[in-house]
Design a protein around this motif. Structure first.
Motif, PDB file in Angstrom:
ATOM      1  N   ASP A   1      -5.194  -9.586   2.865  1.00 61.18           N
ATOM      2  CA  ASP A   1      -4.947 -10.946   2.408  1.00 61.18           C
ATOM      3  C   ASP A   1      -3.456 -11.245   2.519  1.00 61.18           C
TER       4      ASP A   1
ATOM      5  N   ARG B   1      -1.849 -13.460   1.385  1.00 64.98           N
ATOM      6  CA  ARG B   1      -1.260 -14.003   0.153  1.00 64.98           C
ATOM      7  C   ARG B   1      -0.953 -12.920  -0.865  1.00 64.98           C
ATOM      8  N   MET B   2      -1.362 -11.677  -0.542  1.00 66.68           N
ATOM      9  CA  MET B   2      -1.206 -10.617  -1.535  1.00 66.68           C
ATOM     10  C   MET B   2       0.235 -10.454  -2.002  1.00 66.68           C
TER      11      MET B   2
ATOM     12  N   THR C   1       0.983 -12.607  -4.805  1.00 65.50           N
ATOM     13  CA  THR C   1       0.120 -12.549  -5.986  1.00 65.50           C
ATOM     14  C   THR C   1       0.679 -11.527  -6.955  1.00 65.50           C
ATOM     15  N   PRO C   2       0.873 -11.915  -8.203  1.00 69.17           N
ATOM     16  CA  PRO C   2       1.367 -10.902  -9.152  1.00 69.17           C
ATOM     17  C   PRO C   2       0.290  -9.846  -9.406  1.00 69.17           C
ATOM     18  N   ILE C   3       0.640  -8.624  -9.164  1.00 66.49           N
ATOM     19  CA  ILE C   3      -0.310  -7.514  -9.335  1.00 66.49           C
ATOM     20  C   ILE C   3       0.236  -6.645 -10.462  1.00 66.49           C
ATOM     21  N   PRO C   4      -0.606  -6.257 -11.400  1.00 66.99           N
ATOM     22  CA  PRO C   4      -0.110  -5.357 -12.461  1.00 66.99           C
ATOM     23  C   PRO C   4       0.136  -3.966 -11.901  1.00 66.99           C
TER      24      PRO C   4
ATOM     25  N   LEU D   1      -7.102  -1.351  -5.426  1.00 64.60           N
ATOM     26  CA  LEU D   1      -6.533  -2.112  -4.309  1.00 64.60           C
ATOM     27  C   LEU D   1      -6.139  -1.207  -3.146  1.00 64.60           C
TER      28      LEU D   1
ATOM     29  N   VAL E   1      -7.721  -3.375  -0.053  1.00 71.42           N
ATOM     30  CA  VAL E   1      -7.018  -4.621   0.259  1.00 71.42           C
ATOM     31  C   VAL E   1      -5.628  -4.310   0.816  1.00 71.42           C
TER      32      VAL E   1
END
Lengths: 554, 197
Positions: A76, A78-79, A82-85, A95, A99
């Motif tokens: 993706d 847009r990853m 994207t805020p990822i923890p 992930l 992804v």
């Protein structure tokens, strides 16, 4: 049943035919740019390093290639926004590999025979594996199939990155073309060269003549990192190696005995040598070419002596008049040659023909190390002596080869001439004149090849460099040097990234004639274990046969 | 066998479509939890509870607040015993697959469950067996429900304890989810946060 089978396997010390660790699968690619392999979820990008060998199992072929790049991908785009923890291992675990994944670029170089041990060897890859082909790290056997094994008489030079497999070189192929050893100062060029020479001496594939600028190859060399000395070729091989020295006193001071002391007579110096020394003696073109006039006047044998005598008698002006050369230029030539001929190894007239002596040793199958002692730092001395000797050896080889072609003698034994600081002989200014330029270009036909050792390959004439068949490249960081080393090599863009990431010590990128594909090698240690393996082995099969032939005129 | 099965019978199909069905509970507030796995009989159609509604049986008679003078909520029920007859609980189930001849298929059955089929809540063993495949996640993600992310999250959470290794199941399910939602990391991320232990 099973147990005894396993027992046998272990006894032979060989791993069963395995395919290495699975890495991932091919997702795209082209012959020109190599293929992309998407890593399996369990495989971390950190595990895969640039330069690692990989096998790709296509539908009908197995491909052997090298990792040229490692990158991170995502399904993706847009990853990245994207805020990822990132601190939540649960989310990261889900992930990773799905992804967000790693990809490696692999350049397929060879197609391998389906069944190992087939007569058919690896061939250059002209296609790429299909989509979804599985990729594995290369197994020991794969590497052995590609590079040959020590058991087949190849020389173990080191290990591929992250592998315990012995990486071997076919020395017979190696000495057929000129060899280049390049790298910044302190990256292990000397150790690598010493290792290669030891291999050549042991294998008996060729004789070698080493112009040993800093007295590192003969009796012993220095190990700057560990402090202390390492054994030189003479210590390892005894009578197989003869050491000559220009500077007997220096050798004696170091407590090293040498076989012969070299003296060069003025009568051996030719105007061509002066031409060559022009840069290092800081002579003008006019001054250098005056040497030709002098030879014409006094003759081949004694021009230098007569000239120096005339200078000493103060008759330079008349001489200049007579020869129709600029008096200032002639004086400059006199000054420089006068200073030069005060070197300890220069004598007015030498009846001993050092070149002939050296050839005699070489013909006996011995290897000659010429130590320069304190003259090693004198560029002019190094250039002059190596040129002078090599020119005469060259002449002998050409004669021998020509008479062999005419059926009148036996083929001259292959010879490898080792020169350091090669850019001083082979820069574009003088490469056309020095004997080394000629050897690099054409002497392969006469069984003579060069091994050039240099830290500034960009200084070497590109035409000469293109004739260097096999190149060993330690770390280089100057752009121009990297360009020079990689010039004329396919896939140089990929190699460039490999080259700039070499470690500063004990690592080299090898590619060219003697290697089926470029490879990064962790060079084996030059130490007691190596001495053991070299000395324990004794003569190789080829060397023994040669000796028997020589003794009994077979 | 009949006993436990009877106990797990939670309701009866009252409305049915190819993708979902609605069941009415036998007991007021007796619906299975959101995300719970249920099954109808013949054929065995499985589904995941997507929403639960409790409402008056007669839509013309809205429920009125009755507890103004009551001391507690129980008191309200005790004082108005007719309430249980006037209200009903229904739940909507998104079909997640079916079992035919012992083979599990995680895609839509050829025909929806019959109206008046009994609906059973699945026990642990059955849940573990059916969720050993995870193709149902895609059916749930595409169910069209406005809160499908919630249903998926709840389904995974509900199913995890039925497995021998709940943590492994969670990890496996999340990876499957990541594959399904590989093009939409934001949505994936939001579901993962709902599932994270």
């Amino acid at each position: 049943m099973t147990q005894s089978h396993e027992g046998n396997g272990a006894g032979r010390g060989r791993t069963p035919p395995e395919q290495g660790q699975p890495l991932g699968m091919v997702i795209e690619g082209s012959v020109a740019n190599g293929v992309e392999v998407r890593l399996d979820p369990g495989v971390s990008v950190e595990q895969v390093k640039v330069g690692t060998f990989v096998t790709l199992h296509g539908a009908n072929n197995r491909f052997f290639g090298v990792v040229t790049d490692v990158s991170l991908g995502s399904t993706d785009p847009r990853m990245k926004y994207t805020p990822i923890p990132a601190d939540d291992p649960f989310v990261i675990q889900a992930l990773q590999g799905t992804v967000a994944f790693g990809t490696v670029s692999v350049l397929p170089q060879l197609t391998m025979p389906e069944v190992l041990g087939d007569d058919q060897g690896p061939a250059a890859a002209k296609s790429i594996p299909s989509h979804f082909s599985r990729a594995f790290t290369a197994s020991q056997e794969d590497v052995e199939t590609v590079f040959g094994s020590e058991a087949d008489g190849n020389f173990w030079i080191g290990n591929p990155l992250d592998m315990e497999t012995k990486l071997c070189l076919d020395l017979g192929e190696l000495v057929k073309r000129s060899i280049g050893v390049f790298g910044k100062s302190g990256t292990g060029k000397t150790f690598l060269t010493r290792l290669l020479l030891a291999g050549i001496v042991q294998s008996g594939q060729a004789s070698s003549l080493i112009f040993d600028m800093h007295s590192e190859y003969g009796w012993q060399g220095q190990d700057a990192d560990k402090g202390g000395m390492v054994k030189g070729l003479k210590q390892l091989f005894g009578a197989k190696v003869s050491t000559f020295t220009l500077d007997e006193e220096h050798s004696r001071r170091r407590g090293v005995s040498t076989d012969e002391t070299v003296h060069l007579g003025f009568n051996h110096i030719e105007p061509e040598d002066v031409e060559l020394l022009r840069a290092s003696l800081n002579l003008s073109e006019v001054a250098a070419s005056a040497a030709y006039n002098l030879r014409e006047k006094y003759g081949e044998e004694s021009w230098l002596k007569e000239f120096l005598d005339a200078g000493r008698n103060g008759s330079l002006l008349e001489l200049a008049d007579e020869l129709q050369v600029n008096a200032g230029a002639l004086r400059a030539l006199y000054n420089r040659m006068g200073r030069f001929t005060r070197h300890g190894f220069m004598v007015e007239h030498s009846r001993v023909d050092t070149a002939a002596q050296i050839i005699e040793h070489l013909e006996r199958g011995q290897h000659v190390v010429l130590e320069f002692g304190r003259y090693g730092d004198d560029e002019a001395a190094y250039i002059l002596v190596s040129n002078l000797l090599t020119r005469r050896i060259h002449r002998k080889y050409v004669e021998a080869k020509e008479s062999a072609m005419g059926g009148a003698g036996k083929e001259p034994r292959p010879l490898v001439i080792v020169i350091e600081e090669a850019h001083k002989f082979l820069n574009s200014g003088v490469a056309s004149q020095t004997i080394f330029g000629i050897i690099a270009r054409e002497l392969r036909k006469y069984n003579v090849t060069l091994m050039v050792i240099d830290q500034r390959p960009s200084g070497i004439d590109s035409e000469v460099l293109s004739q260097v068949g096999t190149r060993f490249c330690c770390l280089l960081d100057n752009e121009r040097d990297i360009d020079a080393v990689l010039s004329g090599t396919s896939g140089s863009r990929a190699l460039r990234s490999v080259l700039s990431r070499l470690e500063a010590k004990q690592q080299a990128l090898m590619f060219g004639h003697a290697l089926p594909l470029p490879v990064v090698v962790r060079i084996r240690d030059y130490g007691p274990a190596f001495y053991e393996s070299i000395q324990g082995g004794g003569d190789s099969e080829a060397e023994r046969k040669r000796k028997v032939d020589e003794l009994f005129g077979g | 066998m009949t006993g436990p099965l009877m106990e797990r019978r939670v309701g009866e199909v009252v409305q049915s479509t190819s993708t979902s069905f609605v069941a009415q509970c036998y007991q007021l507030e007796g619906a299975p939890a959101l995300g719970g796995l249920v099954r109808t009989d013949s054929p065995d159609i499985y589904g995941v509870v997507g929403s639960v509604t409790t409402e008056p049986l007669d839509s013309a008679r809205p429920v009125l607040a009755r507890g103004e003078d009551a001391g507690s909520e129980e008191e309200v029920i005790r004082d108005n015993p007719q309430l249980a007859r006037l209200l009903t609980s229904r739940f909507e189930v998104f079909i997640a697959g079916y079992v035919e001849d012992g083979v599990t298929h995680q895609y839509l059955p050829p025909r929806p469950p019959l109206v008046h089929s009994f609906v059973y809540a699945c026990d642990q063993e059955e849940t573990a067996r059916f969720t050993s495949q995870l193709d149902l996640l895609r059916l749930l993600l595409n169910s069209g429900a406005s809160h499908s992310d919630e249903i998926v999250g709840a389904c995974i959470r509900q199913a995890a304890p039925s497995h021998d290794q709940p943590a492994d199941f969670l990890a496996h399910a999340c990876r499957a989810l990541a594959v399904e939602l590989s093009a939409d990391v934001a949505r994936l991320n939001s579901i993962l946060r709902r599932v994270a232990p």
